[in-house]
Write a protein that holds these residues in place. Structure first.
Motif, PDB file in Angstrom:
ATOM      1  N   ALA A 153      25.068  -5.806  -8.018  1.00  7.79           N
ATOM      2  CA  ALA A 153      23.865  -6.308  -8.682  1.00  7.79           C
ATOM      3  C   ALA A 153      22.674  -6.349  -7.723  1.00  7.79           C
ATOM      4  N   LEU A 154      22.895  -6.826  -6.507  1.00  8.14           N
ATOM      5  CA  LEU A 154      21.811  -6.858  -5.526  1.00  8.14           C
ATOM      6  C   LEU A 154      21.339  -5.463  -5.171  1.00  8.14           C
ATOM      7  N   PHE A 155      22.283  -4.535  -5.021  1.00  8.03           N
ATOM      8  CA  PHE A 155      21.903  -3.164  -4.698  1.00  8.03           C
ATOM      9  C   PHE A 155      21.119  -2.538  -5.851  1.00  8.03           C
TER      10      PHE A 155
ATOM     11  N   LEU B 252      28.422  -9.042  -7.123  1.00  9.35           N
ATOM     12  CA  LEU B 252      27.160  -9.520  -6.557  1.00  9.35           C
ATOM     13  C   LEU B 252      26.502  -8.441  -5.702  1.00  9.35           C
ATOM     14  N   VAL B 253      27.303  -7.734  -4.901  1.00 13.84           N
ATOM     15  CA  VAL B 253      26.768  -6.651  -4.066  1.00 13.84           C
ATOM     16  C   VAL B 253      26.193  -5.542  -4.947  1.00 13.84           C
TER      17      VAL B 253
ATOM     18  N   ILE C  99      16.420  -1.504   0.257  1.00 15.69           N
ATOM     19  CA  ILE C  99      17.578  -1.337   1.135  1.00 15.69           C
ATOM     20  C   ILE C  99      17.589   0.052   1.746  1.00 15.69           C
TER      21      ILE C  99
ATOM     22  N   VAL D  56      19.127  -4.038  -7.911  1.00 16.78           N
ATOM     23  CA  VAL D  56      17.780  -4.607  -7.953  1.00 16.78           C
ATOM     24  C   VAL D  56      16.940  -4.166  -6.753  1.00 16.78           C
ATOM     25  N   PHE D  57      17.534  -4.172  -5.565  1.00 13.37           N
ATOM     26  CA  PHE D  57      16.795  -3.924  -4.334  1.00 13.37           C
ATOM     27  C   PHE D  57      17.124  -2.574  -3.700  1.00 13.37           C
ATOM     28  N   ARG D  58      17.512  -1.599  -4.499  1.00 12.61           N
ATOM     29  CA  ARG D  58      17.943  -0.307  -3.984  1.00 12.61           C
ATOM     30  C   ARG D  58      16.876   0.351  -3.109  1.00 12.61           C
TER      31      ARG D  58
ATOM     32  N   THR E 267      32.374 -11.033  -5.491  1.00 13.87           N
ATOM     33  CA  THR E 267      31.558 -10.564  -4.370  1.00 13.87           C
ATOM     34  C   THR E 267      31.134  -9.119  -4.579  1.00 13.87           C
TER      35      THR E 267
END
Length: 70
Positions: A44-46, A41-42, A53, A48-50, A38
């Motif tokens: 990696a998402l951050f 994943l957080v 966000i 990509v979408f920094r 988890t």
């Protein structure tokens, strides 16, 4: 971010070193693997979408401070 990754690596090593009461080496508990995956994943998402966000959070905070609705 490096500190968070280093912490999770340290935690995994510590959990792998734990021994059960009967002296047998135990496997990494499922909850540890779920937590590590988890966190990954957080991160990696951050990564990509920094921008999106940060922009969304800044917009939300500015709307709360100014009293307007978006």
């Amino acid at each position: 971010m490096v500190t968070v990754v280093a912490f999770w690596v340290w935690l995994r090593v510590r959990v792998c070193d734990l021994r059960s009461q009967d002296g047998e080496a135990g496997d990494v508990p499922g909850w540890v693997m779920v937590t590590v995956m988890t966190a990954g994943l957080v991160v990696a998402l951050f990564a990509v979408f920094r921008g999106a966000i940060i922009g969304a959070v800044q917009d939300a905070i500015s709307n709360v401070v100014s009293g307007t609705r978006g």
